[in-house]
Design an enzyme around this catalytic site. Structure first.
Site, short mmCIF file in Angstrom:
data_model
loop_
_atom_site.label_atom_id
_atom_site.label_comp_id
_atom_site.label_asym_id
_atom_site.label_seq_id
_atom_site.Cartn_x
_atom_site.Cartn_y
_atom_site.Cartn_z
NE ARG A 2 48.32 103.42 91.72
CZ ARG A 2 49.56 103.16 91.39
NH1 ARG A 2 50.48 103.12 92.30
NH2 ARG A 2 49.89 102.96 90.13
CG ASP A 10 49.85 78.74 85.24
OD1 ASP A 10 49.68 78.87 84.01
OD2 ASP A 10 50.94 78.45 85.73
CG HIS A 11 48.32 82.54 80.74
ND1 HIS A 11 49.55 82.85 81.25
CD2 HIS A 11 48.53 82.24 79.44
CE1 HIS A 11 50.45 82.75 80.29
NE2 HIS A 11 49.86 82.38 79.17
CG HIS A 49 53.28 79.45 82.32
ND1 HIS A 49 52.18 79.76 83.07
CD2 HIS A 49 53.80 80.63 81.91
CE1 HIS A 49 52.03 81.08 83.10
NE2 HIS A 49 53.00 81.63 82.41
C1 BG6 Z 1 53.87 84.73 80.87
C2 BG6 Z 1 55.32 85.10 80.96
O1 BG6 Z 1 53.41 84.26 82.11
O2 BG6 Z 1 53.70 83.71 79.89
C3 BG6 Z 1 55.81 85.60 79.62
O3 BG6 Z 1 55.51 86.10 81.95
C4 BG6 Z 1 55.53 84.57 78.55
O4 BG6 Z 1 57.20 85.91 79.66
C5 BG6 Z 1 54.08 84.11 78.58
O5 BG6 Z 1 55.82 85.17 77.29
C6 BG6 Z 1 53.88 82.92 77.66
O6 BG6 Z 1 52.52 82.65 77.53
P1 BG6 Z 1 51.96 81.94 76.20
O7 BG6 Z 1 50.51 81.73 76.51
O8 BG6 Z 1 52.21 82.90 75.09
O9 BG6 Z 1 52.74 80.67 76.05
#
Ligand code: BG6
Length: 504
Positions: free
Chosen positions: A54, A190-191, A253
């Site tokens: 920015r 979604d990681h 998740h």
């Molecule tokens: C994130 C949340 O998406 O996932 C966090 O916003 C959380 O609050 C995290 O701590 C948990 O991810 P992981 O991979 O550590 O289980």
């Protein structure tokens, strides 16, 4: 990343454009993941990274900052030559996403860069920005023609979580994005789907002949999904206090885990088939009325305590948290899936912050064997068999079954057969984002959320949000930081004659 990954094809030439280039996510996950792809030779030969900033920032300043982040967050030792090659691909472009005219200028600069870097016009826009910026950025890109795919090149949009804050806002956001791009161009991250063990749920179920025949209400008593965290809310008070554990973790998740465990077998291992089955099972979660939502949920908020000898302060004393906050930092739910396979099999979900241990797992509890044969022995009960899919910190699968204790009398004990990833595979530690980013570049959206499953997820949690909003702080239980969570979570299962699995 395994050796097999190295045999994977290189993605098409492309330009990777990051909105939020100076932010935490870019430094902590995106650049370390790009580095891991570079280190395993999985980046395109013609490649460029554009950091949208920015306030004017030179290429050198942006590269230095990303290099610092890489040194801090890399999951493997940083090879200077590889890091330098990657960062030389980075160009900083100044643009204010709130200012629609800046997208036209961005386009001119981008096109020049694409010509000099020979990336063929393929573009991946990565929105590492707060959620209220998703739609305005997509609109800006759309009106500058940056997302059109009519010249033979591809244009993709990667969106981070949270995707909406309830059913209505998720629908509105989907509606906005789908006016600008086609569903196939959207990659909702979604990681959890970047985690090897999560991806392995599909393989465990569908690449083995022995699990699927018993994966149903005839053999399974119930399923538990646990995502316990030791971390408190830390410096995220403002975000967290308006979000809470349910929104932060469940429709995304925990529901990823639930849908992989509960979905029907897809007819093919492709994005359409897998994502359709996942969406269907989420849509089959029974939508509770408000009364049932209250009965089938437990909310907790942590109070001061100690974790690993470190004092944790009361949630309400965290910076940017309201002193009378009714936001939950822990949630436990009972859900039922209204379909032929799962009728009568409860799914118990729980997740919380500032708990005594970090543990992410799915535990499948099977029905008890008929007791008949042991009626006239010393044995008074048989424990039920468990299959546990451990995701963190241990990565593996455990099968718990009963066995005879050696000796002249008949006595039975539960034992465990354990598979641990680290014992079998020599994988370099990864951020979990490598697979996801690589998949975006090759155009495989199997691991990304489709609009319908995002909405089905919100649909299932909406009754809890509505019921809790009305109830306010009434029903919110306190729990001590470092404990196992509120007592109510145990009662939720006790009333069904069940209990949470104790860690082995
Ligand atoms: C994130 C949340 O998406 O996932 C966090 O916003 C959380 O609050 C995290 O701590 C948990 O991810 P992981 O991979 O550590 O289980």
């Amino acid at each position: 990343m395994t050796d097999n990954d190295r045999k994977q094809p290189k993605p098409d030439p492309c330009c990777f454009i990051i909105f939020g280039a100076t932010g935490d996510l870019t430094h902590r996950l995106v650049i370390p993941a790009l580095y891991n792809l570079a280190a395993t030779d999985l980046l395109p030969d013609e490649f460029c990274v554009v950091g949208i900033v920015r306030k004017a920032m030179s290429n050198e300043a942006l590269r230095d900052s990303l290099m610092k982040g890489l040194r801090q967050f890399a999951t493997r030792p940083v090879d200077d030559a590889i890091a330098r090659r990657l960062l030389e691909c980075v160009t900083s472009i100044e643009a204010d996403p709130k200012e629609p005219t800046s997208f036209g200028r961005m386009r001119e600069q981008l096109e020049k860069l694409e010509t000099s870097r020979q990336t063929g016009g393929n573009r991946l826009f990565y929105l590492a920005v707060p959620p209220d910026a998703f739609a305005p950025i997509a609109r800006g890109l759309g009106s500058a023609g940056l997302l059109k795919q009519d010249d033979g090149a591809w244009r993709r949009l990667v969106v981070e979580k949270p995707f909406g804050t309830d059913l209505e806002s998720a629908k509105a956001l989907n509606g906005e994005l789908l006016k600008i791009v086609d569903e196939s161009q959207i990659y909702r991250i979604d990681h959890y789907l970047g985690k090897e063990t999560v991806q392995n749920i599909l393989v465990l179920r569908f690449a083995n002949g022995m699990f699927e025949p018993i994966w149903n209400r005839n053999h399974i008593d119930h399923i538990q999904i646990t995502v316990d965290e030791k971390l408190g809310v830390g410096h995220r008070g403002s975000f967290y206090d308006s979000t809470g554990a349910l929104r932060d973790m469940v429709p995304n998740h925990l529901f990823q885990l639930l849908s992989l465990v509960a979905m029907e077998p897809p007819i093919r291992f492709d994005a359409h088939s897998v994502r359709s089955e996942k969406a269907d099972v989420l849509a089959a979660i029974q939508t509770w009325n408000e009364e049932d939502a209250l009965r089938n949920s437990v909310r907790g908020q942590y109070q001061g305590g100690t974790i690993d000898d470190v004092e944790i302060e009361d949630y309400r004393k965290t910076a940017d948290v309201r002193p009378d906050s009714a936001t939950e930092t822990y949630v436990a739910l009972k859900l039922v899936i209204d379909n032929w396979r799962w009728a009568g099999v409860p799914f118990y979900l729980r997740t919380g912050k500032a708990l005594g241990m970090k543990r992410t797992e799915v535990a499948i509890k099977f029905k008890q064997a008929p007791f008949a044969m042991f009626r006239d022995t010393e044995i008074d009960r048989l424990s039920q068999n468990y299959l546990v899919i451990s995701i963190e910190p241990v990565e593996g699968i455990t099968l718990q079954f009963n066995t005879k204790v050696p000796g002249p009398t008949i006595s039975i004990d539960g034992v465990e057969m354990k598979f641990r990833y680290k014992d079998y595979f020599k994988a370099e530690p990864a951020t979990g984002y490598e697979t996801l980013i690589y998949d975006c570049m090759i155009g495989d959206n199997i691991l990304f959320q489709r609009a319908d499953s995002v909405e089905a997820g919100w649909q299932a949690v909406q009754p809890f949000l509505d019921a809790w909003k009305k109830a306010g702080a009434k029903g919110l239980e306190g729990y001590q930081a470092g404990s196992e969570g509120p007592a109510g979570a145990d009662d939720l299962l006790k009333r069904d004659g069940r209990s949470w699995r104790k860690p082995g």
